[in-house]
Design an enzyme around this catalytic site. Structure first.
Site, PDB file in Angstrom:
ATOM      1  N   CYS A  52       0.829  -1.209   0.000  1.00 18.62           N
ATOM      2  CA  CYS A  52       0.000   0.000   0.000  1.00 18.62           C
ATOM      3  C   CYS A  52       0.863   1.258   0.000  1.00 18.62           C
ATOM      4  O   CYS A  52       0.532   2.254  -0.645  1.00 18.62           O
ATOM      5  CB  CYS A  52      -0.930   0.006   1.204  1.00 18.62           C
ATOM      6  SG  CYS A  52      -2.107  -1.362   1.248  1.00 18.62           S
ATOM      7  N   ARG A 129      -7.652  -4.176  -3.207  1.00 21.48           N
ATOM      8  CA  ARG A 129      -7.148  -3.048  -3.988  1.00 21.48           C
ATOM      9  C   ARG A 129      -8.102  -2.775  -5.146  1.00 21.48           C
ATOM     10  O   ARG A 129      -7.884  -3.207  -6.282  1.00 21.48           O
ATOM     11  CB  ARG A 129      -5.740  -3.353  -4.496  1.00 21.48           C
ATOM     12  CG  ARG A 129      -4.780  -3.694  -3.397  1.00 21.48           C
ATOM     13  CD  ARG A 129      -3.367  -3.937  -3.912  1.00 21.48           C
ATOM     14  NE  ARG A 129      -2.599  -4.621  -2.886  1.00 21.48           N
ATOM     15  CZ  ARG A 129      -2.114  -4.030  -1.797  1.00 21.48           C
ATOM     16  NH1 ARG A 129      -2.301  -2.736  -1.613  1.00 21.48           N
ATOM     17  NH2 ARG A 129      -1.443  -4.722  -0.899  1.00 21.48           N
TER      18      ARG A 129
END
Length: 216
Positions: A52, A129
């Protein structure tokens, strides 16, 4: 409930994006705040995680390029605003990159569920995601889903926004991997007569169904 029931709640391309109103690192934000602009809404599994972090560094580095397309960025995870703020400060300190777009606090997972970001078998308690491209009218134009283990390509998302805008402006399609300046695809003829005339219309025509042209 079966493992696939979650699909019933997924948003649909070319349909109005689900409304949201949430607290962010820049204060309250809602979908209506972005009407009139393009928006990339994207989720990540958790703050202070390595994959991330690479994505946020890339989004931050290309933020100006998105803004040049009149497109805003808005992140989301189920972490608190305080965790988001601490993580953004850490990214700036450790990676030398300032993240200047907001991140939604979604502790209740309300926004995540509305957009199908939480998927059984992959992320029961966090968002995968997921990336959503929303146009200035609030219509969802594209969706991208990546697994927890693999980071997405920010350059591809930037390319996609530009391609969508070009298709809207010129009423054309774009080929695989298209970038600005390359030829675009002219819609194929819809009648036999149009097909007969296609080679005389000034396009670069390979066959009656496959023609390209340049756009400014």
């Amino acid at each position: 409930m079966t493992a696939f029931d979650f699909t019933a709640g997924l948003p649909g391309i070319n349909r109005p994006a689900p409304h949201f109103a949430a607290q962010t690192t820049d204060g309250p934000r809602s979908l209506t705040d972005y009407l009139g602009k393009w928006l990339v809404l994207f989720s990540h599994p958790a703050d202070f995680t390595p994959v991330c972090t690479t994505e946020f560094v890339a989004f931050a580095r290309h933020h100006a390029a998105f803004q040049a397309l009149d497109c805003e960025l808005l992140g989301l995870s189920i972490d608190s605003v305080y965790a988001h703020i601490a993580w953004l400060r850490n990214i700036e300190e450790k990676f030398g990159v300032e993240v200047r777009f907001p991140i939604i606090e979604d502790l209740s997972m309300t926004v995540a569920h509305a957009y199908g970001m939480v998927q059984p078998g992959a992320s029961d308690t966090s968002a995968v995601r997921a990336t959503f491209v929303i146009d200035p009218q609030g219509v969802l134009r594209a969706m991208l889903y990546y697994p927890m283990s693999n980071g997405r390509s920010v350059l591809e998302i930037l390319r996609l926004v530009g391609a969508l805008q070009t298709s809207d402006l010129h009423k054309i399609a774009t080929p695989e991997g298209w970038t600005k300046g390359e030829s675009v695809i002219v819609p194929p003829p819809k009648t036999a007569e149009e097909a007969r005339r296609r080679s005389t219309q000034g396009f670069d025509t390979t066959d009656w169904y496959f023609s390209t042209r340049n756009v400014a």
